[in-house]
Structures are given as structure tokens and as C-alpha cells.
Write an enzyme that holds these catalytic residues in place. Sequence first.
Site, short mmCIF file in Angstrom:
data_model
loop_
_atom_site.label_atom_id
_atom_site.label_comp_id
_atom_site.label_asym_id
_atom_site.label_seq_id
_atom_site.Cartn_x
_atom_site.Cartn_y
_atom_site.Cartn_z
N ALA A 23 38.90 47.91 37.93
CA ALA A 23 40.30 47.55 38.16
C ALA A 23 40.46 46.47 39.22
CB ALA A 23 41.10 48.78 38.57
N ARG A 28 36.30 37.89 46.34
CA ARG A 28 35.24 36.98 46.79
C ARG A 28 34.80 36.00 45.70
NH1 ARG A 28 31.94 42.02 49.11
NH2 ARG A 28 33.36 43.02 47.63
N LYS A 35 37.00 39.68 38.26
CA LYS A 35 35.54 39.54 38.39
C LYS A 35 34.78 40.08 37.18
CE LYS A 35 33.49 42.03 41.52
NZ LYS A 35 33.04 42.38 42.89
N TYR A 390 30.82 12.40 7.13
CA TYR A 390 31.60 13.61 7.35
C TYR A 390 31.72 14.36 6.04
CZ TYR A 390 35.36 16.87 7.90
OH TYR A 390 36.09 18.03 7.90
N SER A 429 26.42 4.47 -0.54
CA SER A 429 26.81 4.32 0.86
C SER A 429 28.30 4.00 0.97
CB SER A 429 26.03 3.16 1.48
OG SER A 429 24.66 3.48 1.46
C1 UD1 Z 1 31.29 49.15 47.10
C2 UD1 Z 1 31.01 50.30 48.07
C3 UD1 Z 1 29.83 49.94 48.95
C4 UD1 Z 1 28.62 49.58 48.12
C5 UD1 Z 1 28.98 48.49 47.11
C6 UD1 Z 1 27.82 48.31 46.15
C7 UD1 Z 1 33.19 51.32 48.51
C8 UD1 Z 1 34.29 51.51 49.48
N1 UD1 Z 1 32.17 50.56 48.88
O1 UD1 Z 1 31.72 48.06 47.89
O2 UD1 Z 1 29.49 51.03 49.79
O3 UD1 Z 1 27.57 49.16 48.95
O4 UD1 Z 1 30.13 48.85 46.34
O5 UD1 Z 1 28.05 47.27 45.24
O6 UD1 Z 1 33.23 51.88 47.44
N2 UD1 Z 1 37.55 48.77 42.07
C9 UD1 Z 1 38.59 49.35 41.41
N3 UD1 Z 1 39.75 49.60 42.10
C10 UD1 Z 1 39.88 49.30 43.41
C11 UD1 Z 1 38.79 48.70 44.08
C12 UD1 Z 1 37.63 48.46 43.38
O7 UD1 Z 1 38.52 49.65 40.22
O8 UD1 Z 1 40.96 49.58 43.96
C13 UD1 Z 1 36.31 48.50 41.31
C14 UD1 Z 1 35.95 47.04 41.26
O9 UD1 Z 1 36.51 46.42 40.10
C15 UD1 Z 1 34.44 47.06 41.21
C16 UD1 Z 1 34.07 48.35 41.90
O10 UD1 Z 1 35.24 49.14 41.95
O11 UD1 Z 1 33.97 47.08 39.88
C17 UD1 Z 1 33.51 48.11 43.31
O12 UD1 Z 1 34.52 47.48 44.08
P1 UD1 Z 1 34.18 46.37 45.16
O13 UD1 Z 1 35.46 45.95 45.78
O14 UD1 Z 1 33.32 45.33 44.59
O15 UD1 Z 1 33.36 47.24 46.21
P2 UD1 Z 1 32.35 46.70 47.33
O16 UD1 Z 1 33.12 46.09 48.43
O17 UD1 Z 1 31.32 45.88 46.67
CA CA Z 2 31.01 45.09 44.61
#
Ligand code: UD1
Ligand code: CA
Length: 496
Positions: A23, A28, A35, A390, A429
Site C-alpha cells: 500500500a 524514496r 514503488k 511496407y 519494384s
Molecule cells: C521495513 C521495516 C524494517 C525492515 C525493512 C526491510 C517497518 C517499520 N520497518 O522498513 O525494519 O528492515 O522493511 O525491507 O516495518 N507499506 C504499506 N503500508 C504502509 C507502509 C508500508 O503497505 O502504511 C508497505 C510498503 O508498500 C512496502 C512494505 O510495506 O511494500 C514495507 O514498507 P517500507 O516503507 O518500504 O518499509 P521500510 O522503511 O523499508
Molecule cells: Ca522497504
Amino acid sequence: MDKQPQAAPPAGAAPLDILILAAGLGTRMRSATAKVLHELGGRPLIAHVCRTASALQKEQRPVYVVVGHQAEEVKRAVNEELGEGGAVFITQAEQRGTGDAVFAARDALAAANSTLLVLSGDVPLVRAETLGALVHQHRTHRGRGAAVTLLAVRLEDPTGYGRVIRDEEGRFLRIVEQKDATAEERQLNEINAGIYCFETRLLFPALERVKPENAQGEFYLTDVPGILRADGEDVSVYVHTDAREVSGINTRAELAEFERILRLRTLRSLMLNGGVTVIDPQHTYVSPDAQIGRDTVIYPNVHIEGRTTLGEGCRVGPGTRITNSRVGNGVHVKDHCVIVDSEIGDNCEVGPFAHLRMNARMEESAHVGNFVEVKKSRLGSRTKAMHLSYLGDAEIGERTNIGAGTVTCNYDGRQKHPTHIGDDVKIGSDTMLVAPVRVGSRSVTGAGSVVTEDVPSDTLVAGVPARVKKQLPREAGDEGPEGKDKEEVTTVAPGE
Ligand code: UD1
Ligand code: CA
């Protein structure tokens, strides 16, 4: 193929549910696109995770996917991979953290007495085998199973990840996110991969106790193992050795790095297992879903995309792109061709600089040369169109020669019209074939003819507009495939 993952539950074990978190926006990435929709190896990140999840889910239970940011597009990508109905979607209304994302699935899952495998949509290369081993450790921990098992890995540079904190005896204590970690904790290089097994009945009550009291003001899923541990539950850590495989993609730089890894992995397998010659793997791009037969040689800067199949003993020259097409055996595709959604039979030659698209079909030993575009047309066996043409919406028989500069004038501004050309025809041709039009077998058009009316078989036409000049005698030699030598450029003059 990889070994089959061992995810079937041992007798008496709770069944497996799989939840994929997808979600988030992925700030980043600095992108307008979520993403998990960014592509790796020609498929969205989320599609990779879905494929792995479905390989693991052997129990006819759906895969759950949490969507939020660009939910419709993410759902479409999931459905494309798993088929309509292959996943159950959970909507996370506001992206308030990974804990909140899992909590959104409470209604769907809390009552299930299952083991819940939580995956991240941004960890695309994790293998089903690895996840199977994680589930196995979770279920067999201390002979009775753990409350939660997390997948951890040691990284040389753990920056950005959640760190695994252990006590003096090495027992798990909690996970601390980068932004909340002390300088000392940041020195730890054992990180949380964001992949976990939870006992569902313990997970949701613990999630209710998670508070957004942290640097990011988010509900962290990573707080749950610490909460369960403090309650005296068993927390198990599965330490994986391949860091690459389980690390997530957070930036475009990481995406490019993963692309490189996946690409080299695909090429290596083609070379070692498939008997394919790749002249310069650093500059060759082959989709992981493509199939290539042995003794085929791929020159540099070739892109083979989608579900393309290439037969044995082919040569694909530099700079060519082949997308979602089927190519037979012994085919030579010369430099700088673009071939999309098309089919090429055995021993054909294509290019250089040819363009085949929209179900162009070349039958065995047909030739298409430089600056020839073939759209939605079929060229029969041994038929040749060697230069500057063509061919659109055309059905062309066998052993026919299409002279240089021939154009099927298929579009009248409103509709596309078909052209039919028989066997053993010589199109002179620069002939313009004003469709709809038919040219019968063994007929000849003079150079520069503008053919506006159907040409019967065995007839020479020429001129503007083309008129019948004479009936052609049928020669015995005209019928067989080994008939007269085919001149590449037909040079019958207009009015001849
Ligand atoms: C998360 C972990 C971190 C770990 C890392 C590994 C947490 C708080 N941290 O951090 O410990 O080292 O993954 O890759 O979990 N997502 C949602 N809803 C939200 C937020 C995120 O569905 O509200 C989903 C994102 O789409 C993604 C996944 O959860 O697929 C991870 O979220 P992301 O924000 O990338 O977490 P990290 O900061 O990488
Ligand atoms: Ca991540």
C-alpha cells in the site's frame, strides 16, 4: 526449476495464509508511480512477490494483498500475475505504517487459526524455497512452534534497515528502526528483512497495542515481535545467508542494481543450462520469462523481452529487440531489427533494420530485408521482401518475390483493407498495391505499377493504373519450390 518449497503444514499445524504489503508510496523512489509498480525484469515488483507467494501457497487459500496508494493500478498488476480472483485485496485507507497495513487485514484474517506469512511488495527476489524454510522453522521451533519468526540477515552496510536487538545470551529482544536507533544500536549489522511468520491469533491482539510513538509517527509492524517477546512468547529468528535475495528495493539505484543481478542470473542460466552463446553478457538483456534454444548466439545490445521464445541455432545480431514473439530454429535476425508480437518460422532471415509487428508472420525460409516493415501480414514459405517495403494487412503466398519499394496502400483514411498475393508472384519494384486488392498466383507486376484492380493468375500487369499486358505461359519449372532463380529486384519495366 528450483526445488519445490516445503510449505505444506505438518499434521496438526495451522494452515498458511500469505499477506503481501503493497500500500505504500515508496517516497524514496521519487516517483509519481507507486514503488511496487516499478518494473524489474520487465514485470512490476509486486508481480514477482505474487508469483513467489502463489508457488508457496499449496492449500487453495487466496493470497491477501494490502493496497492503498494507487490501489487500482496495483490490483491490476496483481490480477495480471495471479489471474482475476487469485488474490483477495485489503484496503489500507491511509498509509500509517506497516503495522497499520497488517491491521487493515484484521476482519479478513483475525478469526483464522492460521500461520500468517507477511511479505513486502518491495522484496522481489526472495525465493519460495527460502520462505518455505522460514515457515518450517516457525512451525518446528522448540518442538511446538514459535509465536513469531522473523527473517534476518547480516549486512555489511545495514543503513536504513531495522536492526535486530538481542540480549547477552543472544536471545531476541526487539527490532529498532534506523531512525529510532541509538548510535550504538546502529552499529549492529543484523537486520530485519521485513518478512515474518506470525501466529494469527497472537498477532492481532499484539497489533492493537502498537503505538505510533517513534521518530516517524507510524504504526510499526516491527514492534510486534518485541511485544510478544515481553509477554513471554517464543520469538524465533531465521538468519538467512543471502543478503541480496531478501533485501528490499527502496531507491532507483537499488532497483538498477537488482536489475543487473537478475539479468546476469538469467544470462548465466541460459549459458550454463541452456547452451546459449551470449557474446557480451554486460550488454545483453533477456527477460527471465523468455526461452532460448541451444546453440543460439546473441550479439551485444540485444533485448529479448516478455515471453519471447527463440529456437535452436539462431543468430540475433547487434541492436535487435524482440518482444513477445515466437522465433523458430535456425533463424538469422541481423542487426537492428524490432520484432514485436510476431512469429518467425524455421530458417527465416530478417533484417538488418527490419520491423515486424502486430502479428506479422513469416513461414519457413521466408526473407525480410532492410527497411521492410511487416504489420499484421503473413509471408508464405520462401517468400522474399528484401528492400524498402511496407506490407500491412497482407496475405502473401509461397515463393513470391516482393520487389524493392513495394507498398501495400492499406489505409484509405478510414479503414484498413487487405491485400492478397498468391504463390510464385513477382511484384515489380516500386509497385503500389491499392487495397483491397488481389494478385493471382504466378502473376507479375511491372516496376512502378499502381495496382488498383485485382490481377488474375498468370498475368502481367504494368502502368499507372496497372493494365493487363499479357497472359503468361505456365512453365513446368514455375511450380516447384526449386523453380527458377528468384531475382531479388524484379525489373520488368512499366508498359513492357
Ligand atoms: C521495513 C521495516 C524494517 C525492515 C525493512 C526491510 C517497518 C517499520 N520497518 O522498513 O525494519 O528492515 O522493511 O525491507 O516495518 N507499506 C504499506 N503500508 C504502509 C507502509 C508500508 O503497505 O502504511 C508497505 C510498503 O508498500 C512496502 C512494505 O510495506 O511494500 C514495507 O514498507 P517500507 O516503507 O518500504 O518499509 P521500510 O522503511 O523499508
Ligand atoms: Ca522497504
